[in-house]
Design a protein around this motif. Structure first.
Motif, mmCIF file in Angstrom:
data_model
loop_
_atom_site.group_PDB
_atom_site.id
_atom_site.type_symbol
_atom_site.label_atom_id
_atom_site.label_comp_id
_atom_site.label_asym_id
_atom_site.label_seq_id
_atom_site.Cartn_x
_atom_site.Cartn_y
_atom_site.Cartn_z
ATOM 1 N N GLN A 52 0.806 -1.213 0.000
ATOM 2 C CA GLN A 52 0.000 0.000 0.000
ATOM 3 C C GLN A 52 0.846 1.272 0.000
ATOM 4 O O GLN A 52 0.414 2.313 -0.470
ATOM 5 C CB GLN A 52 -0.932 0.003 1.224
ATOM 6 C CG GLN A 52 -2.001 -1.070 1.190
ATOM 7 C CD GLN A 52 -2.985 -0.864 0.058
ATOM 8 O OE1 GLN A 52 -3.386 0.259 -0.224
ATOM 9 N NE2 GLN A 52 -3.379 -1.941 -0.595
ATOM 10 N N THR A 53 2.049 1.183 0.532
ATOM 11 C CA THR A 53 2.908 2.367 0.591
ATOM 12 C C THR A 53 4.016 2.324 -0.459
ATOM 13 O O THR A 53 4.956 3.127 -0.405
ATOM 14 C CB THR A 53 3.535 2.514 1.996
ATOM 15 O OG1 THR A 53 4.279 1.326 2.317
ATOM 16 C CG2 THR A 53 2.459 2.730 3.036
ATOM 17 N N ARG A 162 3.068 0.547 12.577
ATOM 18 C CA ARG A 162 1.611 0.363 12.495
ATOM 19 C C ARG A 162 1.075 0.236 13.914
ATOM 20 O O ARG A 162 1.575 -0.558 14.707
ATOM 21 C CB ARG A 162 1.260 -0.879 11.678
ATOM 22 C CG ARG A 162 1.613 -0.750 10.210
ATOM 23 C CD ARG A 162 1.003 -1.860 9.365
ATOM 24 N NE ARG A 162 1.582 -3.155 9.674
ATOM 25 C CZ ARG A 162 0.923 -4.187 10.169
ATOM 26 N NH1 ARG A 162 -0.361 -4.068 10.455
ATOM 27 N NH2 ARG A 162 1.527 -5.331 10.403
ATOM 28 N N THR A 188 5.290 10.723 7.244
ATOM 29 C CA THR A 188 3.900 10.597 6.802
ATOM 30 C C THR A 188 3.079 9.866 7.862
ATOM 31 O O THR A 188 3.611 9.083 8.653
ATOM 32 C CB THR A 188 3.782 9.795 5.481
ATOM 33 O OG1 THR A 188 4.319 8.476 5.683
ATOM 34 C CG2 THR A 188 4.536 10.480 4.359
ATOM 35 N N ARG A 190 -0.804 7.782 7.878
ATOM 36 C CA ARG A 190 -1.972 7.360 7.120
ATOM 37 C C ARG A 190 -2.965 6.696 8.054
ATOM 38 O O ARG A 190 -2.595 5.971 8.968
ATOM 39 C CB ARG A 190 -1.581 6.368 6.007
ATOM 40 C CG ARG A 190 -0.648 6.944 4.967
ATOM 41 C CD ARG A 190 -0.317 5.937 3.891
ATOM 42 N NE ARG A 190 -1.492 5.523 3.139
ATOM 43 C CZ ARG A 190 -1.433 4.776 2.041
ATOM 44 N NH1 ARG A 190 -0.262 4.357 1.583
ATOM 45 N NH2 ARG A 190 -2.528 4.436 1.398
ATOM 46 N N GLN A 191 -4.269 6.968 7.817
ATOM 47 C CA GLN A 191 -5.339 6.284 8.535
ATOM 48 C C GLN A 191 -6.369 5.866 7.498
ATOM 49 O O GLN A 191 -6.964 6.715 6.849
ATOM 50 C CB GLN A 191 -5.994 7.188 9.584
ATOM 51 C CG GLN A 191 -7.176 6.529 10.285
ATOM 52 C CD GLN A 191 -7.838 7.422 11.320
ATOM 53 O OE1 GLN A 191 -7.253 8.415 11.743
ATOM 54 N NE2 GLN A 191 -9.048 7.077 11.729
ATOM 55 N N ALA A 192 -6.546 4.571 7.350
ATOM 56 C CA ALA A 192 -7.474 4.071 6.329
ATOM 57 C C ALA A 192 -8.006 2.714 6.774
ATOM 58 O O ALA A 192 -7.410 1.685 6.489
ATOM 59 C CB ALA A 192 -6.785 3.959 4.975
ATOM 60 N N GLU A 195 -8.029 -0.509 4.483
ATOM 61 C CA GLU A 195 -6.830 -1.046 3.860
ATOM 62 C C GLU A 195 -6.355 -2.278 4.610
ATOM 63 O O GLU A 195 -6.711 -2.510 5.770
ATOM 64 C CB GLU A 195 -5.744 0.032 3.799
ATOM 65 C CG GLU A 195 -6.111 1.149 2.826
ATOM 66 C CD GLU A 195 -4.940 2.062 2.525
ATOM 67 O OE1 GLU A 195 -3.825 1.774 2.980
ATOM 68 O OE2 GLU A 195 -5.161 3.062 1.816
#
Length: 245
Positions: A52-53, A162, A188, A190-192, A195
């Motif tokens: 994903q990254t 994570r 960075t 990310r919050q999703a 995913e």
């Protein structure tokens, strides 16, 4: 092998790293001075999060010379998908070299299997026999530089963390403050929840993926320990280093 421990736990790579570092930096590096961490704790969720990254997970042996000395370590790491090492798969190995004047170089080939192994062994035997016939001697140890070998926690790297946290305002600010207190900056966040790395997140919580800027291993490890102790942090599910970026 029947027992894959040496490969899975990184011991084979650590032995090679010690030899290569000794040759490259003209400094005696022993196996005991190589920090070693295998891949047994890498999960399918780690692999999915890496995709994903834009990364892949690779077991790396890293030897580098800094202004302070020589750092040698083996551990799983996230490598950008565009990096040449990301395409090394199966029984193939690669050595990626970065030199001041020569730039980046990569040496790639089969590192396992009966024929490649027997070819390497026979090549060594031929070299030894040729030296014996002509009365020559093999290359001797070159350790004239005698650079200090740095402890593992002096290495400079990046972390991707994570974690599962309480889903309420102000939590990210608390996490960011802990990083700032330890001299570590955030690259960075990310919050999703939909995913792959956010599976099985309970109601009222959120999954975050946080990547740091480069810092010393000691500072990063202390930061993770402090974040783990925060009240809104329910769990740190994974910590992986990021290399090659």
């Amino acid at each position: 092998e029947a027992d894959p421990t040496a490969d899975v736990e990184g011991h084979d790579a650590a032995a090679k790293a010690a030899i290569l570092a000794s040759l490259a930096f003209h400094t005696r590096v022993s196996l005991a001075q190589v920090a070693c961490e295998g891949i047994t704790r890498v999960t399918a969720a780690d692999v999915a999060a890496a995709q994903q990254t834009g990364h892949v997970v690779k077991l790396l042996a890293i030897a580098e010379q800094t202004a302070e000395g020589v750092s040698v370590r083996v551990h799983p790491a996230l490598v950008p998908a565009a990096h040449p090492l990301a395409a090394v798969r199966g029984a193939f190995n690669a050595v990626f070299v970065e030199a001041d004047d020569a730039g980046p170089l990569m040496f790639y080939g089969q590192g396992a299997g009966g024929r490649p192994t027997s070819s390497a062994v026979l090549g060594d035997l031929v070299s030894a026999a040729r030296d014996r016939m002509v009365g020559g001697r093999g290359p001797r140890e070159s350790a004239y530089a005698s650079l200090p070998v740095l402890p593992h926690d002096a290495a400079v790297t990046r972390y991707q963390v994570r974690l599962v946290v309480a889903d309420r305002p102000g939590v990210l600010a608390q996490v960011a403050q802990v990083l700032a207190d330890h001299g570590v900056s955030i690259d960075t966040v990310r919050q999703a929840p939909d995913e792959p790395y956010a599976v099985d997140v309970a109601e009222g919580t959120a999954a975050l993926l946080l990547t740091t800027h480069s810092a010393r291993e000691a500072s990063l490890a202390a930061t993770v320990a402090a974040v783990r102790g925060l009240e809104p942090v329910h769990e740190i599910t994974s910590v992986l280093r990021v290399e090659g970026a």
